[in-house]
Design a protein around this motif. Sequence first.
Motif, PDB file in Angstrom:
ATOM      1  N   GLY A  77       0.814  -1.206   0.000  1.00 36.25           N
ATOM      2  CA  GLY A  77       0.000   0.000   0.000  1.00 36.25           C
ATOM      3  C   GLY A  77       0.852   1.262   0.000  1.00 36.25           C
ATOM      4  N   GLY A  78       2.047   1.203  -0.609  1.00 38.59           N
ATOM      5  CA  GLY A  78       2.933   2.371  -0.666  1.00 38.59           C
ATOM      6  C   GLY A  78       2.763   3.147  -1.960  1.00 38.59           C
ATOM      7  N   VAL A  79       3.482   4.290  -2.049  1.00 46.43           N
ATOM      8  CA  VAL A  79       3.379   5.111  -3.266  1.00 46.43           C
ATOM      9  C   VAL A  79       4.422   4.738  -4.315  1.00 46.43           C
ATOM     10  CG1 VAL A  79       2.304   7.110  -2.183  1.00 46.43           C
ATOM     11  CG2 VAL A  79       4.816   6.956  -2.256  1.00 46.43           C
ATOM     12  N   GLY A  80       5.493   4.063  -3.886  1.00 48.04           N
ATOM     13  CA  GLY A  80       6.533   3.701  -4.838  1.00 48.04           C
ATOM     14  C   GLY A  80       7.540   2.771  -4.198  1.00 48.04           C
ATOM     15  N   ALA A  81       8.297   2.081  -5.068  1.00 47.01           N
ATOM     16  CA  ALA A  81       9.330   1.170  -4.571  1.00 47.01           C
ATOM     17  C   ALA A  81      10.558   1.309  -5.449  1.00 47.01           C
ATOM     18  CB  ALA A  81       8.828  -0.272  -4.582  1.00 47.01           C
ATOM     19  N   LEU A  82      11.689   0.851  -4.940  1.00 48.02           N
ATOM     20  CA  LEU A  82      12.938   0.900  -5.693  1.00 48.02           C
ATOM     21  C   LEU A  82      13.716  -0.375  -5.404  1.00 48.02           C
ATOM     22  CD1 LEU A  82      14.876   2.527  -7.479  1.00 48.02           C
ATOM     23  CD2 LEU A  82      15.806   3.558  -5.397  1.00 48.02           C
ATOM     24  N   ALA A  83      13.993  -1.140  -6.470  1.00 47.34           N
ATOM     25  CA  ALA A  83      14.677  -2.422  -6.299  1.00 47.34           C
ATOM     26  C   ALA A  83      16.184  -2.248  -6.355  1.00 47.34           C
ATOM     27  CB  ALA A  83      14.221  -3.396  -7.381  1.00 47.34           C
ATOM     28  N   PHE A  84      16.898  -3.162  -5.707  1.00 48.80           N
ATOM     29  CA  PHE A  84      18.374  -3.168  -5.662  1.00 48.80           C
ATOM     30  C   PHE A  84      18.875  -4.592  -5.887  1.00 48.80           C
ATOM     31  CE2 PHE A  84      17.169   0.605  -3.359  1.00 48.80           C
ATOM     32  CZ  PHE A  84      18.136   1.539  -3.706  1.00 48.80           C
ATOM     33  N   SER A  85      20.211  -4.685  -6.021  1.00 48.78           N
ATOM     34  CA  SER A  85      20.828  -5.977  -6.307  1.00 48.78           C
ATOM     35  C   SER A  85      20.798  -6.953  -5.130  1.00 48.78           C
ATOM     36  CB  SER A  85      22.282  -5.754  -6.725  1.00 48.78           C
ATOM     37  OG  SER A  85      22.938  -5.022  -5.701  1.00 48.78           O
ATOM     38  N   SER A  86      20.542  -6.459  -3.918  1.00 52.87           N
ATOM     39  CA  SER A  86      20.482  -7.351  -2.749  1.00 52.87           C
ATOM     40  C   SER A  86      19.754  -6.632  -1.619  1.00 52.87           C
ATOM     41  CB  SER A  86      21.896  -7.716  -2.278  1.00 52.87           C
ATOM     42  OG  SER A  86      22.528  -6.578  -1.722  1.00 52.87           O
ATOM     43  N   GLY A  87      19.424  -7.393  -0.588  1.00 48.05           N
ATOM     44  CA  GLY A  87      18.834  -6.783   0.598  1.00 48.05           C
ATOM     45  C   GLY A  87      19.792  -5.807   1.255  1.00 48.05           C
ATOM     46  N   MET A  88      21.088  -6.171   1.315  1.00 49.73           N
ATOM     47  CA  MET A  88      22.057  -5.285   1.961  1.00 49.73           C
ATOM     48  C   MET A  88      22.226  -3.968   1.190  1.00 49.73           C
ATOM     49  SD  MET A  88      22.601  -6.677   4.759  1.00 49.73           S
ATOM     50  CE  MET A  88      23.433  -5.186   5.259  1.00 49.73           C
ATOM     51  N   ALA A  89      22.238  -4.041  -0.152  1.00 56.71           N
ATOM     52  CA  ALA A  89      22.313  -2.804  -0.945  1.00 56.71           C
ATOM     53  C   ALA A  89      21.093  -1.934  -0.657  1.00 56.71           C
ATOM     54  CB  ALA A  89      22.400  -3.132  -2.437  1.00 56.71           C
ATOM     55  N   THR A  90      19.945  -2.575  -0.464  1.00 61.74           N
ATOM     56  CA  THR A  90      18.696  -1.869  -0.178  1.00 61.74           C
ATOM     57  C   THR A  90      18.779  -1.116   1.147  1.00 61.74           C
ATOM     58  OG1 THR A  90      17.497  -3.621  -1.333  1.00 61.74           O
ATOM     59  CG2 THR A  90      16.216  -2.220   0.159  1.00 61.74           C
ATOM     60  N   ILE A  91      19.238  -1.819   2.176  1.00 59.82           N
ATOM     61  CA  ILE A  91      19.294  -1.217   3.513  1.00 59.82           C
ATOM     62  C   ILE A  91      20.304  -0.064   3.524  1.00 59.82           C
ATOM     63  CG2 ILE A  91      19.911  -1.680   5.937  1.00 59.82           C
ATOM     64  CD1 ILE A  91      18.830  -4.610   5.346  1.00 59.82           C
ATOM     65  N   THR A  92      21.445  -0.293   2.863  1.00 65.86           N
ATOM     66  CA  THR A  92      22.467   0.759   2.775  1.00 65.86           C
ATOM     67  C   THR A  92      21.869   2.013   2.130  1.00 65.86           C
ATOM     68  OG1 THR A  92      24.152  -0.950   2.531  1.00 65.86           O
ATOM     69  CG2 THR A  92      24.788   1.283   1.891  1.00 65.86           C
ATOM     70  N   ALA A  93      21.158   1.841   1.027  1.00 67.25           N
ATOM     71  CA  ALA A  93      20.580   2.982   0.312  1.00 67.25           C
ATOM     72  C   ALA A  93      19.487   3.655   1.134  1.00 67.25           C
ATOM     73  CB  ALA A  93      20.019   2.523  -1.036  1.00 67.25           C
ATOM     74  N   ALA A  94      18.649   2.852   1.795  1.00 71.89           N
ATOM     75  CA  ALA A  94      17.536   3.421   2.569  1.00 71.89           C
ATOM     76  C   ALA A  94      18.065   4.353   3.653  1.00 71.89           C
ATOM     77  CB  ALA A  94      16.696   2.299   3.187  1.00 71.89           C
TER      78      ALA A  94
END
Length: 428
Positions: A77-94
């Motif tokens: 139920g969010g307005v947007g998402a952004l995918a990354f190469s891994s979970g760790m890359a995701t957390i780092t970016a967030a």
Amino acid sequence: MAENRKLGIGTIAIHSGQKPGPEGERVVPIAQTTSYVFKDASHAARLFALEEFGQIYTRIGNPTTDVLEARLAALDGGVGALAFSSGMATITAAVLNLTSAGQHIVSAGALYGGTVTLFAHTLKRLGIDVSFVDVTEPEQFRSAIKDNTRLVYIESISNPKNDVPDFEAIVDIAHSAGIPVICDNTVLTPVIFRPFDYGIDIAVYSCTKFIGGHGSAIGGAIVDSGNFDWGTGKFPELTEPDPSYHGVKYLERFGKLAYIVKARTQILRDMGACISPFNSWLLLQGLETLHLRLPKHSSNALELARWLDKDKRISWVNFVGLKNHPSHSNAKKYLKGGFGSVFGFGIAGGYQAGIKFIESVELCSHLANIGDSKTLVIHPASTTHQQLTEQERLAAGVSDDFIRISVGTEDIEDIIADIDQALDKAVS
Ligand SMILES: *Cc1c(COP(=O)(O)O)cnc(C)c1O
């Protein structure tokens, strides 16, 4: 489909973000390309100026990945998402999307191991300071928040203790300090827990686990609720001109999408941890059965935990679905349709029995992952945590007798039979 009908989670998992392709393709096509031909010079100029959304280069966007992002956003139920190469890359970016050198974040202490080392060591080298607090004591978050604190970070269920936080209490504390809450919802997924229903602002996922569901692809994603008010003066990176992008002001230009657009056009653009289109496609295949798999994972886990809890060869079981677990009432309040399927138990006989158990399982796989359709087991003391001293292991919640299990979707009778025979060999 009628715009005003609220779709169920299964329909969203199968359909959201996708229309049949130009040739009528029913399955999302894999856009295995680095770049995209512009229609003309002014089209290219508009795309680069962020005046029009469209594809430029697969590091910052891809049509297959777009479908994955839209579907993940819809599931939460969010307005947007952004995918990354891994979970760790995701957390780092967030985190880096909001935090710079000289600033601070407050985080739950018992986190996924990779997140602990990111926060305690790598962010520290970048000049970002992290305070770790006990997630079961919301007031500790209040005491740890300082003027330069940018965000609160939690997981929706912890490993190995299986604690489920009092989300509403933690969200209230963060919001009264004017900062957002980021929650890693990898282990529960939107089928069991919907972070934005309880005021959490940003969700992060390792899609490697239950979202892909079959152990075939590494990936991750940030999902933005669009609900946090960035306009209070506390977040100049979203309200002041970005010199790296023609002086764009993200909040003014993109409104509710400010955080997630900035994450794409700054962090993903510059750090480059983009997901491969093929992995996006594999994760979409997984998503189509997410709503069917999670209830089965969960009911198998509950049945196995109850069986283990009664067994004399087992000293303890940390499963939040059991009534004696300290987080059981939070779990009943916040989780829907199950309690997840990753938990720990203690084997009588300690370290040696733990190793023997792992060597004796036949159906269960011995490996360092969770969230596969297959049941997975590991003995952390002799593997993931072997470099630590016994004292350090205990501080991390990893006792010598601890077996971690990620219960799969096989027939529960077969899972129990395998564990039963392995326990016979391990505990004499
Ligand atoms: C696996 C995991 C991660 C890291 O994800 P990768 O895809 O392995 O980089 C982060 N958080 C949790 C809770 C995880 O289980």
